[in-house]
Design a protein around this motif. Structure first.
Motif, PDB file in Angstrom:
ATOM      1  N   ILE A  41      36.302  47.516  42.690  1.00  0.00           N
ATOM      2  CA  ILE A  41      35.376  47.247  42.477  1.00  0.00           C
ATOM      3  C   ILE A  41      34.577  45.693  42.860  1.00  0.00           C
ATOM      4  CG2 ILE A  41      36.756  45.282  41.111  1.00  0.00           C
ATOM      5  CD1 ILE A  41      34.745  48.084  39.583  1.00  0.00           C
ATOM      6  N   VAL A  42      34.915  45.181  43.951  1.00  0.00           N
ATOM      7  CA  VAL A  42      34.179  44.230  44.085  1.00  0.00           C
ATOM      8  C   VAL A  42      33.057  45.054  45.635  1.00  0.00           C
ATOM      9  CG1 VAL A  42      33.924  42.417  45.723  1.00  0.00           C
ATOM     10  CG2 VAL A  42      35.577  42.394  43.991  1.00  0.00           C
ATOM     11  N   THR A  43      34.162  45.261  45.904  1.00  0.00           N
ATOM     12  CA  THR A  43      33.898  45.949  47.906  1.00  0.00           C
ATOM     13  C   THR A  43      32.389  47.597  47.161  1.00  0.00           C
ATOM     14  OG1 THR A  43      35.585  47.873  48.449  1.00  0.00           O
ATOM     15  CG2 THR A  43      35.492  45.863  49.065  1.00  0.00           C
ATOM     16  N   GLN A  44      32.841  48.240  45.974  1.00  0.00           N
ATOM     17  CA  GLN A  44      32.377  49.433  45.954  1.00  0.00           C
ATOM     18  C   GLN A  44      31.228  48.983  45.228  1.00  0.00           C
ATOM     19  OE1 GLN A  44      32.412  52.358  46.890  1.00  0.00           O
ATOM     20  NE2 GLN A  44      34.487  51.433  48.068  1.00  0.00           N
ATOM     21  N   THR A  45      30.640  47.715  44.562  1.00  0.00           N
ATOM     22  CA  THR A  45      29.330  47.490  44.234  1.00  0.00           C
ATOM     23  C   THR A  45      28.541  46.335  45.216  1.00  0.00           C
ATOM     24  OG1 THR A  45      31.211  45.334  43.237  1.00  0.00           O
ATOM     25  CG2 THR A  45      30.342  47.028  41.606  1.00  0.00           C
ATOM     26  N   MET A  46      29.426  46.323  45.926  1.00  0.00           N
ATOM     27  CA  MET A  46      28.756  46.267  47.501  1.00  0.00           C
ATOM     28  C   MET A  46      27.499  46.887  47.695  1.00  0.00           C
ATOM     29  SD  MET A  46      31.345  43.086  49.071  1.00  0.00           S
ATOM     30  CE  MET A  46      30.256  42.940  50.432  1.00  0.00           C
ATOM     31  N   VAL A  47      27.701  48.174  47.826  1.00  0.00           N
ATOM     32  CA  VAL A  47      27.173  49.172  48.986  1.00  0.00           C
ATOM     33  C   VAL A  47      26.083  49.424  48.014  1.00  0.00           C
ATOM     34  CG1 VAL A  47      27.423  51.147  49.129  1.00  0.00           C
ATOM     35  CG2 VAL A  47      29.381  50.099  49.405  1.00  0.00           C
ATOM     36  N   PRO A  48      25.644  49.413  46.608  1.00  0.00           N
ATOM     37  CA  PRO A  48      24.346  49.763  46.432  1.00  0.00           C
ATOM     38  C   PRO A  48      23.370  48.662  46.788  1.00  0.00           C
ATOM     39  CG  PRO A  48      26.199  50.344  44.656  1.00  0.00           C
ATOM     40  CD  PRO A  48      27.167  49.582  45.788  1.00  0.00           C
ATOM     41  N   LEU A  49      23.926  47.388  46.933  1.00  0.00           N
ATOM     42  CA  LEU A  49      23.366  46.150  47.772  1.00  0.00           C
ATOM     43  C   LEU A  49      22.912  45.657  48.920  1.00  0.00           C
ATOM     44  CD1 LEU A  49      24.799  43.324  44.663  1.00  0.00           C
ATOM     45  CD2 LEU A  49      23.160  45.052  44.672  1.00  0.00           C
ATOM     46  N   GLY A  50      23.361  47.004  49.613  1.00  0.00           N
ATOM     47  CA  GLY A  50      23.159  47.249  50.816  1.00  0.00           C
ATOM     48  C   GLY A  50      24.169  46.652  52.350  1.00  0.00           C
ATOM     49  N   TRP A  51      25.389  45.941  51.236  1.00  0.00           N
ATOM     50  CA  TRP A  51      26.629  44.873  51.860  1.00  0.00           C
ATOM     51  C   TRP A  51      27.076  46.316  52.275  1.00  0.00           C
ATOM     52  CZ3 TRP A  51      26.479  40.618  53.353  1.00  0.00           C
ATOM     53  CH2 TRP A  51      25.281  39.523  53.181  1.00  0.00           C
ATOM     54  N   SER A  52      27.782  46.781  53.290  1.00  0.00           N
ATOM     55  CA  SER A  52      29.229  47.227  53.458  1.00  0.00           C
ATOM     56  C   SER A  52      29.897  46.829  52.200  1.00  0.00           C
ATOM     57  CB  SER A  52      30.060  46.368  55.037  1.00  0.00           C
ATOM     58  OG  SER A  52      30.844  47.150  55.553  1.00  0.00           O
ATOM     59  N   ALA A  53      30.799  48.222  52.413  1.00  0.00           N
ATOM     60  CA  ALA A  53      31.766  47.977  52.196  1.00  0.00           C
ATOM     61  C   ALA A  53      33.386  48.106  52.553  1.00  0.00           C
ATOM     62  CB  ALA A  53      32.309  49.722  51.376  1.00  0.00           C
ATOM     63  N   THR A  95      19.082  39.386  48.316  1.00  0.00           N
ATOM     64  CA  THR A  95      20.251  40.283  48.201  1.00  0.00           C
ATOM     65  C   THR A  95      19.195  41.167  47.282  1.00  0.00           C
ATOM     66  OG1 THR A  95      21.678  40.250  49.262  1.00  0.00           O
ATOM     67  CG2 THR A  95      21.635  41.623  47.629  1.00  0.00           C
ATOM     68  N   ASN A  96      19.212  40.821  45.919  1.00  0.00           N
ATOM     69  CA  ASN A  96      18.662  41.737  44.836  1.00  0.00           C
ATOM     70  C   ASN A  96      17.201  42.436  44.761  1.00  0.00           C
ATOM     71  OD1 ASN A  96      20.767  41.383  42.447  1.00  0.00           O
ATOM     72  ND2 ASN A  96      20.996  39.542  43.249  1.00  0.00           N
ATOM     73  N   VAL A  97      16.639  41.035  45.589  1.00  0.00           N
ATOM     74  CA  VAL A  97      15.050  41.336  45.542  1.00  0.00           C
ATOM     75  C   VAL A  97      14.277  42.924  46.214  1.00  0.00           C
ATOM     76  CG1 VAL A  97      13.367  41.174  46.660  1.00  0.00           C
ATOM     77  CG2 VAL A  97      13.945  39.038  45.432  1.00  0.00           C
ATOM     78  N   ARG A  98      15.436  42.495  47.589  1.00  0.00           N
ATOM     79  CA  ARG A  98      15.200  43.658  48.287  1.00  0.00           C
ATOM     80  C   ARG A  98      16.066  44.708  48.174  1.00  0.00           C
ATOM     81  NH1 ARG A  98      19.305  45.443  51.553  1.00  0.00           N
ATOM     82  NH2 ARG A  98      20.619  44.004  51.293  1.00  0.00           N
ATOM     83  N   VAL A  99      16.678  45.228  47.122  1.00  0.00           N
ATOM     84  CA  VAL A  99      17.243  46.404  46.300  1.00  0.00           C
ATOM     85  C   VAL A  99      16.140  46.736  44.960  1.00  0.00           C
ATOM     86  CG1 VAL A  99      18.831  46.619  47.531  1.00  0.00           C
ATOM     87  CG2 VAL A  99      19.210  45.944  45.569  1.00  0.00           C
ATOM     88  N   ASP A 100      15.967  45.732  45.003  1.00  0.00           N
ATOM     89  CA  ASP A 100      14.763  46.329  43.580  1.00  0.00           C
ATOM     90  C   ASP A 100      15.276  46.114  42.719  1.00  0.00           C
ATOM     91  OD1 ASP A 100      11.852  46.398  43.046  1.00  0.00           O
ATOM     92  OD2 ASP A 100      12.072  48.034  42.818  1.00  0.00           O
TER      93      ASP A 100
END
Length: 136
Positions: A41-53, A95-100
């Motif tokens: 759940i942690v790694t998968q929620t990082m993906v939409p934010l532009g982070w690696s899983a 991070t949140n600004v970057r992914v709007d």
């Protein structure tokens, strides 16, 4: 006005500061601890934010957050911890600004936490009150 001349906080202000700081410490412990094991759940929620899983990326962020939180919780290093946690929150904001992401619920959440963090420290630490005198 020197630190030794700073008026001590009232009992109510001191306990309010401790409570605010405690909320931040508990939140950040939770945030850091859930990033340590490779939880999907942690790694998968990082993906939409532009982070690696990658679980190692999550683990690294968790360790940075926990070390900064420990420094904030210890009175002798609380100012350093507050600075590091503010930087950590800045990364979350960026991070949140970057992914709007939505402004008030996601993007500014790090600002809300930082205000609580510094408010708690201001109320419980005379060094911070001497550094940032809101009244004379």
């Amino acid at each position: 006005m020197s630190i030794s001349e700073t008026a001590p906080a009232s009992t109510g202000a001191l306990w309010t500061g401790r409570t605010l700081s405690g909320v931040i410490v508990l939140f950040m412990i939770f945030d850091g601890v859930i990033k340590l094991p490779p939880l999907d759940i942690v790694t998968q929620t990082m993906v939409p934010l532009g982070w690696s899983a990658d679980a190692n990326v999550a683990r690294m962020l968790g360790v940075i957050g926990l070390i900064s939180t420990a420094l904030y919780a210890l009175p002798r290093t609380s100012v350093l911890g507050a600075i590091l946690l503010t930087a950590y929150m800045g990364g979350a904001i960026a991070t949140n600004v970057r992914v709007d992401n939505p402004l008030f619920s996601h993007t500014l959440f790090g600002v809300y936490l930082s205000v609580i963090l510094w408010g708690g420290l201001f109320l419980r630490d005379p060094r911070v009150r001497a550094l940032i005198p809101f009244s004379r």
